[in-house]
Design a protein around this motif. Sequence first.
Motif, PDB file in Angstrom:
ATOM      1  N   ALA A  69       0.352   3.770  17.768  1.00  0.00           N
ATOM      2  CA  ALA A  69      -0.984   3.179  17.739  1.00  0.00           C
ATOM      3  C   ALA A  69      -1.316   2.643  16.344  1.00  0.00           C
ATOM      4  N   ILE A  70      -0.905   3.356  15.309  1.00  0.00           N
ATOM      5  CA  ILE A  70      -1.149   2.897  13.943  1.00  0.00           C
ATOM      6  C   ILE A  70      -0.468   1.557  13.714  1.00  0.00           C
ATOM      7  N   ILE A  71       0.784   1.454  14.129  1.00  0.00           N
ATOM      8  CA  ILE A  71       1.548   0.223  13.927  1.00  0.00           C
ATOM      9  C   ILE A  71       0.945  -0.921  14.737  1.00  0.00           C
ATOM     10  N   LEU A  72       0.574  -0.636  15.960  1.00  0.00           N
ATOM     11  CA  LEU A  72       0.036  -1.676  16.823  1.00  0.00           C
ATOM     12  C   LEU A  72      -1.283  -2.222  16.272  1.00  0.00           C
ATOM     13  N   ARG A  73      -2.121  -1.339  15.742  1.00  0.00           N
ATOM     14  CA  ARG A  73      -3.391  -1.795  15.176  1.00  0.00           C
ATOM     15  C   ARG A  73      -3.168  -2.652  13.928  1.00  0.00           C
ATOM     16  N   LYS A  74      -2.100  -2.364  13.209  1.00  0.00           N
ATOM     17  CA  LYS A  74      -1.808  -3.116  11.999  1.00  0.00           C
ATOM     18  C   LYS A  74      -0.884  -4.319  12.250  1.00  0.00           C
ATOM     19  N   ARG A  75      -0.537  -4.562  13.479  1.00  0.00           N
ATOM     20  CA  ARG A  75       0.420  -5.626  13.779  1.00  0.00           C
ATOM     21  C   ARG A  75      -0.007  -6.993  13.237  1.00  0.00           C
ATOM     22  N   PRO A  76      -1.267  -7.401  13.391  1.00  0.00           N
ATOM     23  CA  PRO A  76      -1.661  -8.689  12.808  1.00  0.00           C
ATOM     24  C   PRO A  76      -1.435  -8.729  11.295  1.00  0.00           C
ATOM     25  N   GLY A  77      -1.725  -7.603  10.625  1.00  0.00           N
ATOM     26  CA  GLY A  77      -1.501  -7.539   9.189  1.00  0.00           C
ATOM     27  C   GLY A  77      -0.025  -7.617   8.840  1.00  0.00           C
ATOM     28  N   PHE A  78       0.804  -6.947   9.636  1.00  0.00           N
ATOM     29  CA  PHE A  78       2.249  -7.026   9.417  1.00  0.00           C
ATOM     30  C   PHE A  78       2.744  -8.460   9.564  1.00  0.00           C
ATOM     31  N   ARG A  79       2.278  -9.133  10.603  1.00  0.00           N
ATOM     32  CA  ARG A  79       2.732 -10.501  10.840  1.00  0.00           C
ATOM     33  C   ARG A  79       2.339 -11.417   9.691  1.00  0.00           C
ATOM     34  N   ASP A  94      11.499 -11.451  -2.654  1.00  0.00           N
ATOM     35  CA  ASP A  94      12.030 -10.868  -3.890  1.00  0.00           C
ATOM     36  C   ASP A  94      11.152  -9.705  -4.338  1.00  0.00           C
ATOM     37  N   GLU A  95      11.358  -9.260  -5.575  1.00  0.00           N
ATOM     38  CA  GLU A  95      10.616  -8.107  -6.070  1.00  0.00           C
ATOM     39  C   GLU A  95       9.116  -8.371  -6.151  1.00  0.00           C
ATOM     40  N   ASP A  96       8.740  -9.622  -6.413  1.00  0.00           N
ATOM     41  CA  ASP A  96       7.316  -9.948  -6.426  1.00  0.00           C
ATOM     42  C   ASP A  96       6.706  -9.731  -5.038  1.00  0.00           C
ATOM     43  N   ASP A  97       7.466 -10.050  -4.024  1.00  0.00           N
ATOM     44  CA  ASP A  97       6.986  -9.835  -2.661  1.00  0.00           C
ATOM     45  C   ASP A  97       6.870  -8.352  -2.349  1.00  0.00           C
ATOM     46  N   ASN A 103       0.783  -3.555  -2.172  1.00  0.00           N
ATOM     47  CA  ASN A 103      -0.644  -3.610  -2.441  1.00  0.00           C
ATOM     48  C   ASN A 103      -1.442  -4.153  -1.258  1.00  0.00           C
ATOM     49  N   ASP A 104      -0.769  -4.342  -0.147  1.00  0.00           N
ATOM     50  CA  ASP A 104      -1.417  -4.907   1.034  1.00  0.00           C
ATOM     51  C   ASP A 104      -1.904  -3.775   1.943  1.00  0.00           C
ATOM     52  N   GLU A 105      -3.208  -3.562   1.976  1.00  0.00           N
ATOM     53  CA  GLU A 105      -3.780  -2.467   2.757  1.00  0.00           C
ATOM     54  C   GLU A 105      -3.706  -2.698   4.262  1.00  0.00           C
ATOM     55  N   LYS A 106      -3.334  -3.905   4.672  1.00  0.00           N
ATOM     56  CA  LYS A 106      -3.286  -4.214   6.101  1.00  0.00           C
ATOM     57  C   LYS A 106      -1.977  -3.773   6.760  1.00  0.00           C
ATOM     58  N   ILE A 107      -1.036  -3.261   5.957  1.00  0.00           N
ATOM     59  CA  ILE A 107       0.230  -2.783   6.500  1.00  0.00           C
ATOM     60  C   ILE A 107       0.452  -1.334   6.078  1.00  0.00           C
ATOM     61  N   VAL A 108       1.542  -0.763   6.536  1.00  0.00           N
ATOM     62  CA  VAL A 108       1.960   0.563   6.066  1.00  0.00           C
ATOM     63  C   VAL A 108       2.707   0.345   4.760  1.00  0.00           C
ATOM     64  N   ARG A 109       2.165   0.874   3.687  1.00  0.00           N
ATOM     65  CA  ARG A 109       2.725   0.599   2.358  1.00  0.00           C
ATOM     66  C   ARG A 109       3.765   1.652   1.983  1.00  0.00           C
ATOM     67  N   ASN A 110       4.957   1.445   2.472  1.00  0.00           N
ATOM     68  CA  ASN A 110       6.070   2.344   2.219  1.00  0.00           C
ATOM     69  C   ASN A 110       7.193   1.516   1.613  1.00  0.00           C
TER      70      ASN A 110
END
Length: 208
Positions: A69-79, A94-97, A103-110
């Motif tokens: 459910a966490i991933i699905l809710r964040k799917r638009p952010g992941f895309r 690259d490393e900048d990406d 720093n993107d709160e719309k995804i899982v930051r791992n």
Amino acid sequence: MIETSPADAPPPLSGSIIGADGLARPAWASVDPMLRDYYDTEWGVPVRDEHGLFERISLEAFQSGLSWAIILRKRPGFRAAFADFDPERVAAFDEDDVVRLLNDEKIVRNRLKIRATITNARATIALRDSGGLVDFVWSFQPDATPAPLTQSDVPTRSEASVALSKALKKVGFVFVGPTTMFALMEAIGIIDTHLVDSHRRGSSGVWS
């Protein structure tokens, strides 16, 4: 004590829940509207294009240790963060990406999972020289699929998912363990783990 024969025994309890619409679904897809829609329209539907399959592999990797459910809710952010999961564009990250994504709160930051997605994009492109990701993954479709009556009957890994995991690792993929690959195989229709009495059972066209 009165003995009963197998024929007299009560039928096994169903693992499905009948919704207000009269349709049977597993408990995990019976309450949350988002999960119910995902179950009804996408989960178990065959995915046979590179772009779609790369997205599913990426999201399954991010899901590891978390709820779907966490991933699905964040799917638009992941895309948005991963260039709509275009393998060629993600392979060029690259490393900048990596810093941007951390720093993107719309995804899982791992960090490990972010790097894994980039690594897997590059491995996806490399596979094009030997048939491509879709044919590679679908070649591990087993001869039979589970027929679970309840959710507890659904396995979490199989011989096929172990084999797929090993094969993907050999060609450069990471975060593709046997359990994660079993979940992938369920999600993209390679196997059908819809409960036997679910309204979606057999709907993929892959398994009768």
